[in-house]
Design a protein around this motif. Structure first.
Motif, mmCIF file in Angstrom:
data_model
loop_
_atom_site.group_PDB
_atom_site.id
_atom_site.type_symbol
_atom_site.label_atom_id
_atom_site.label_comp_id
_atom_site.label_asym_id
_atom_site.label_seq_id
_atom_site.Cartn_x
_atom_site.Cartn_y
_atom_site.Cartn_z
ATOM 1 N N CYS A 58 0.973 -1.318 -0.073
ATOM 2 C CA CYS A 58 0.069 -0.027 0.007
ATOM 3 C C CYS A 58 0.705 1.254 0.092
ATOM 4 O O CYS A 58 0.507 2.135 -0.627
ATOM 5 N N LYS A 59 1.784 1.029 0.778
ATOM 6 C CA LYS A 59 2.788 2.318 0.811
ATOM 7 C C LYS A 59 3.560 2.562 -0.669
ATOM 8 O O LYS A 59 3.682 3.721 -0.541
ATOM 9 N N ILE A 60 3.922 1.701 -1.328
ATOM 10 C CA ILE A 60 4.693 1.763 -2.668
ATOM 11 C C ILE A 60 3.670 2.023 -3.728
ATOM 12 O O ILE A 60 3.888 2.629 -4.762
ATOM 13 N N THR A 61 2.471 1.584 -3.499
ATOM 14 C CA THR A 61 1.446 1.644 -4.577
ATOM 15 C C THR A 61 0.640 2.753 -4.517
ATOM 16 O O THR A 61 0.099 3.211 -5.501
ATOM 17 N N LYS A 62 0.224 3.161 -3.288
ATOM 18 C CA LYS A 62 -0.763 4.339 -3.088
ATOM 19 C C LYS A 62 -2.294 3.771 -3.494
ATOM 20 O O LYS A 62 -2.957 4.650 -3.694
ATOM 21 N N GLU A 63 -2.211 2.486 -3.700
ATOM 22 C CA GLU A 63 -3.731 2.074 -4.112
ATOM 23 C C GLU A 63 -3.942 0.650 -3.515
ATOM 24 O O GLU A 63 -3.060 -0.262 -3.554
ATOM 25 N N SER B 83 -6.261 -1.652 -4.012
ATOM 26 C CA SER B 83 -6.784 -2.948 -4.713
ATOM 27 C C SER B 83 -5.369 -3.446 -5.486
ATOM 28 O O SER B 83 -5.162 -4.631 -5.712
ATOM 29 N N GLU B 84 -4.526 -2.388 -5.955
ATOM 30 C CA GLU B 84 -3.176 -2.943 -6.671
ATOM 31 C C GLU B 84 -2.251 -3.655 -5.519
ATOM 32 O O GLU B 84 -1.515 -4.610 -5.839
ATOM 33 N N ALA B 85 -2.386 -3.021 -4.209
ATOM 34 C CA ALA B 85 -1.276 -3.538 -3.211
ATOM 35 C C ALA B 85 -1.866 -5.087 -3.042
ATOM 36 O O ALA B 85 -1.102 -6.021 -2.941
ATOM 37 N N GLU B 86 -3.298 -5.214 -2.885
ATOM 38 C CA GLU B 86 -3.756 -6.668 -2.757
ATOM 39 C C GLU B 86 -3.377 -7.764 -3.801
ATOM 40 O O GLU B 86 -2.968 -8.737 -3.618
ATOM 41 N N ASP B 87 -3.624 -7.073 -5.002
ATOM 42 C CA ASP B 87 -3.199 -7.996 -6.124
ATOM 43 C C ASP B 87 -1.901 -8.354 -6.053
ATOM 44 O O ASP B 87 -1.502 -9.471 -6.560
ATOM 45 N N ARG C 231 8.362 -5.782 -3.783
ATOM 46 C CA ARG C 231 8.963 -4.711 -4.858
ATOM 47 C C ARG C 231 9.031 -5.088 -6.279
ATOM 48 O O ARG C 231 8.759 -4.243 -7.317
ATOM 49 N N TYR C 232 9.346 -6.352 -6.621
ATOM 50 C CA TYR C 232 9.543 -6.633 -8.211
ATOM 51 C C TYR C 232 8.253 -6.477 -8.985
ATOM 52 O O TYR C 232 8.292 -6.120 -9.929
ATOM 53 N N LYS C 233 7.366 -6.989 -8.253
ATOM 54 C CA LYS C 233 5.850 -7.060 -8.648
ATOM 55 C C LYS C 233 5.389 -5.574 -9.011
ATOM 56 O O LYS C 233 4.913 -5.491 -9.899
ATOM 57 N N PHE C 234 5.703 -4.806 -8.005
ATOM 58 C CA PHE C 234 5.298 -3.369 -8.159
ATOM 59 C C PHE C 234 5.977 -2.728 -9.459
ATOM 60 O O PHE C 234 5.445 -2.084 -10.090
ATOM 61 N N PHE C 235 7.305 -3.117 -9.628
ATOM 62 C CA PHE C 235 7.716 -2.743 -10.599
ATOM 63 C C PHE C 235 7.361 -3.186 -12.035
ATOM 64 O O PHE C 235 7.178 -2.529 -13.110
ATOM 65 N N ASP C 236 6.845 -4.519 -12.140
ATOM 66 C CA ASP C 236 6.242 -5.099 -13.324
ATOM 67 C C ASP C 236 5.015 -4.522 -13.566
ATOM 68 O O ASP C 236 4.875 -4.067 -14.620
ATOM 69 N N LEU C 237 4.291 -3.827 -12.445
ATOM 70 C CA LEU C 237 3.107 -3.078 -12.428
ATOM 71 C C LEU C 237 3.231 -1.948 -13.226
ATOM 72 O O LEU C 237 2.657 -1.353 -14.330
ATOM 73 N N LEU C 238 4.349 -1.445 -12.855
ATOM 74 C CA LEU C 238 4.714 -0.001 -13.499
ATOM 75 C C LEU C 238 5.027 -0.225 -14.794
ATOM 76 O O LEU C 238 4.473 0.714 -15.796
ATOM 77 N N ASP C 239 5.800 -0.943 -15.413
ATOM 78 C CA ASP C 239 6.301 -1.434 -16.566
ATOM 79 C C ASP C 239 5.018 -1.800 -17.401
ATOM 80 O O ASP C 239 5.146 -1.237 -18.467
#
Length: 188
Positions: free
Chosen positions: A40-45, A47-51, A82-90
């Protein structure tokens, strides 16, 4: 039923590699909340955090026998989030770039794309109707229209008169006009 609460992360990992669902559930219970807060802290959302967290745990189970944990379980899980978050950003960047590119294309080339598609469809339908002509008529027509031979050249090749060639081409055109007239009306 075995109680896994007292087990260390290293013991749980060992049991996980042996497909222990209890060990997996304990890892999930132990880390899900913490990983969710971190995501949640890194995505700010939310639903994305849960996914992201769910994806990490699904991956952990799917690859349980082959994952090599170079550091601690918690370090692995936090890195995975963290890697999943970067994948999401990409993925979002690619989606945004694709969307912008598609928008640009549709704004600048809408008629051309539609026209090309119609021409291909029309060409395929004409070829289908030509294939339905009687053999001799189709052969003469193709030599005339596709190979651009004169009536005289066709007559020499097929050993028929020029008048027969002319009649066959005219008859083929008449048949195609009748068969394709409703199609032309529909397309244009």
């Amino acid at each position: 039923m075995e109680n896994f609460v007292q087990y260390t992360d290293q013991q749980l990992l060992s049991l996980l590699k042996d497909s222990s669902q209890g060990a997996y559930t304990q890892i999930y219970d132990r880390y899900h909340g913490l990983l969710y807060i971190y995501a949640c802290k890194i995505t700010k959302e939310e639903s994305e955090a849960e996914d992201i967290v769910q994806d990490v745990f699904v991956y952990l189970w799917d690859k349980r026998k082959t994952i090599i944990f170079e550091k601690s379980l918690s370090a692995y899980l936090y890195s995975a989030v963290r890697y999943k978050f970067f994948d999401l950003l990409d993925h979002k960047k690619v989606r945004t770039n694709y969307s912008a590119s598609f928008q640009n294309f549709t704004e600048n080339f809408p008629v051309q794309a539609d026209q090309i598609l119609r021409e291909k469809e029309l060409s395929a339908l004409i070829e289908k109707e030509i294939a339905c002509l009687p053999d001799k008529m189709r052969n003469v027509f193709e030599l005339s229209r596709k190979h651009h031979l004169s009536h005289r050249e066709i007559a020499e090749i097929l050993h028929i008169s020029q008048k027969t060639v002319k009649n066959q081409v005219n008859n083929a055109l008449k048949e195609l006009r009748v068969k394709l007239s409703t199609l032309f009306t529909w397309l244009f």
